[in-house]
Enzyme design. Structure first.
Site, PDB file in Angstrom:
ATOM      1  N   ASP A 124       0.784  -1.244   0.000  1.00  0.00           N
ATOM      2  CA  ASP A 124       0.000   0.000   0.000  1.00  0.00           C
ATOM      3  C   ASP A 124       0.815   1.292   0.000  1.00  0.00           C
ATOM      4  OD1 ASP A 124      -2.573  -1.120  -0.081  1.00  0.00           O
ATOM      5  OD2 ASP A 124      -2.437  -1.657   2.035  1.00  0.00           O
ATOM      6  N   ASP A 184      -6.295  -4.060  -6.571  1.00  0.00           N
ATOM      7  CA  ASP A 184      -5.952  -2.751  -6.006  1.00  0.00           C
ATOM      8  C   ASP A 184      -4.477  -2.392  -6.228  1.00  0.00           C
ATOM      9  OD1 ASP A 184      -7.776  -4.496  -4.710  1.00  0.00           O
ATOM     10  OD2 ASP A 184      -7.972  -3.200  -2.977  1.00  0.00           O
TER      11      ASP A 184
HETATM   12  N1  GLY Z   1      -8.023  -2.723  -0.253  1.00  0.00           N
HETATM   13  C1  GLY Z   1      -8.393  -1.451  -0.693  1.00  0.00           C
HETATM   14  C2  GLY Z   1      -9.844  -1.283  -0.911  1.00  0.00           C
HETATM   15  O1  GLY Z   1     -10.614  -1.531  -0.011  1.00  0.00           O
HETATM   16  O2  GLY Z   1     -10.219  -0.905  -1.974  1.00  0.00           O
END
Ligand code: GLY
Length: 403
Positions: A124, A184
């Site tokens: 992230d 993501d």
């Molecule tokens: N994991 C990131 C989201 O909830 O989009």
């Protein structure tokens, strides 16, 4: 007595009538006004809410806003994946307004997450640093931000294994997933593509291109919807599981995941000029815009296959992301397609800017938008404000305004 009761009754009727009139006026307002006016009003409201939010935590140097659940604020430190979104909102709003107060807070809140540059425990880092420090560098040119971003890009790159050709997203659920990659993760490539240009080291671009190419093959179904999680076998480097974590089911189309993909392949085209990424983004857009479960206002339900549609929650964050991505994508395609994308983005912006989604200033914990869904299967952050909804909404407003 009778006269008093009649008087009271008339007053109540009158207040109710004015109430209905006001509600109607504000709900239809965003439909009738010029889009430029809608956007300017929306940006002004966003500035007011965001300044209130920034003031609230000004003296708590480790705190970043996260959500507002059951009337209570939730916050995080720099380590939560969303830590960079609020600083990013402040940067965009400063860029638009030139307001020195916003600049002060943007710098202050950005500094709070500097330690994210050392994070190697998940993927992230790109979200955290590129939305905060990335915008800060772009807008101010502050060279100190360069070092933070480059260190962060190196930390993120430690999660790439050449044999797999992908960045590993998560380290949990090891009994089920050997090498999990979530859709993501596409979003974190923007930091790496920047790092390649800034440092002159092509390794960052190599990682991004390899990750995007494998995602295109293994995350996407023939209809251009995507899985949320693809886990790879560490011996064969081939997928051994295609599943969901935050969506309704393994085979369903989790809305925000579809939106991450659309956004990710759009900037992959911007940064590489490789036509395959443009084609992929257009195909994802076509899947989304033609989906029978896409509502008329183009703010998706949290999952396109959620079982109780139309009673399911909408996800404003997915709507904001799709709007922002479509506005960018519209600049890479022919006029007919561009008009189509902008018409959709226009509808999305008007809907999000209406009272249905935009909170009154001073309410909603000072978040801009209501009605997003974090993770429905975990009953976590369902129908609440979320910093990333605000971030991509403000970005969409700015992109539409400056396109
Ligand atoms: N994991 C990131 C989201 O909830 O989009």
């Amino acid at each position: 007595m009778e006269i008093k009761i009649r008087g009271l009754f008339q007053k109540v009727l009158c207040v109710a009538f004015i109430g209905i009139l006001t509600l109607n006026a504000s709900c239809t307002n965003t439909k009738e006004k010029e889009i430029e006016q809608v956007i300017n009003d929306a940006l002004n409201k966003s500035v007011k809410q965001s300044l209130l939010m920034a003031e609230k935590y000004a003296d708590q140097p480790l705190v970043l806003p996260r959500s507002f659940v059951d009337g209570e604020m939730t916050t995080s430190d720099y380590g939560w994946w969303c830590s960079g979104f609020f600083p990013g909102v402040l940067w965009y709003l400063y860029e638009d307004s030139g307001d020195e107060e916003l600049l002060k807070y943007a710098q202050q809140y950005t500094q709070r997450i500097e330690d994210a540059k050392y994070m190697t425990s998940n993927h992230d880092v790109g979200f955290m640093l590129y939305c905060s420090y990335g915008n800060g560098l772009r807008i101010t040119g502050d060279s100190a931000y360069n070092e933070v971003l480059l260190t962060g890009a190196k930390s993120l790159s430690t999660r790439y294994r050449e044999k797999m050709g992908l960045i590993k997203s998560w380290d949990f659920n090891e009994k089920i997933w050997q090498y999990p990659v979530i859709i993501d993760n596409m979003m974190n490539l923007e930091l790496l593509l920047w790092a390649s240009k800034a440092s002159g080291d092509s390794i960052f671009k190599h990682i991004s291109v390899s990750h995007a190419d494998k995602t295109m093959v293994n995350h996407y179904r023939p209809d251009y919807s995507c899985f949320h999680v693809v886990s790879y076998d560490t011996v064969t480097a081939k997928p051994h599981a295609q599943q969901t974590f935050q969506g309704y089911s393994d085979e369903s189309s989790w809305s925000r995941g579809q939106a991450w993909g659309l956004y990710g392949f759009t900037f992959m085209f911007r940064e590489t000029k490789e036509k395959r990424y443009l084609d992929q983004a257009n195909r994802i857009a076509s899947y989304l815009l033609n989906h029978p479960n896409m509502p008329e206002d183009y703010i998706p339900y949290w999952d396109f296959d959620a079982p109780e549609i139309p009673k399911e929650e909408r996800d404003a964050s997915a709507g904001a992301l799709i709007a922002s991505a479509l506005i960018e994508l519209s600049s890479y395609v022919d006029k007919d397609l561009a008009d189509k994308y902008l018409t959709v983005a226009d509808k999305q912006i008007r809907t999000l800017a209406s009272d249905e989604y935009t909170a009154k200033v001073g309410e909603n914990g000072n978040f801009i938008l209501m009605h997003s869904v974090g993770s429905k299967p975990h009953n976590s952050e369902v129908d609440v404000p979320l910093t990333y909804a605000d971030y991509y909404y403000v970005e969409a407003l700015m992109r539409y305004k400056n396109r």
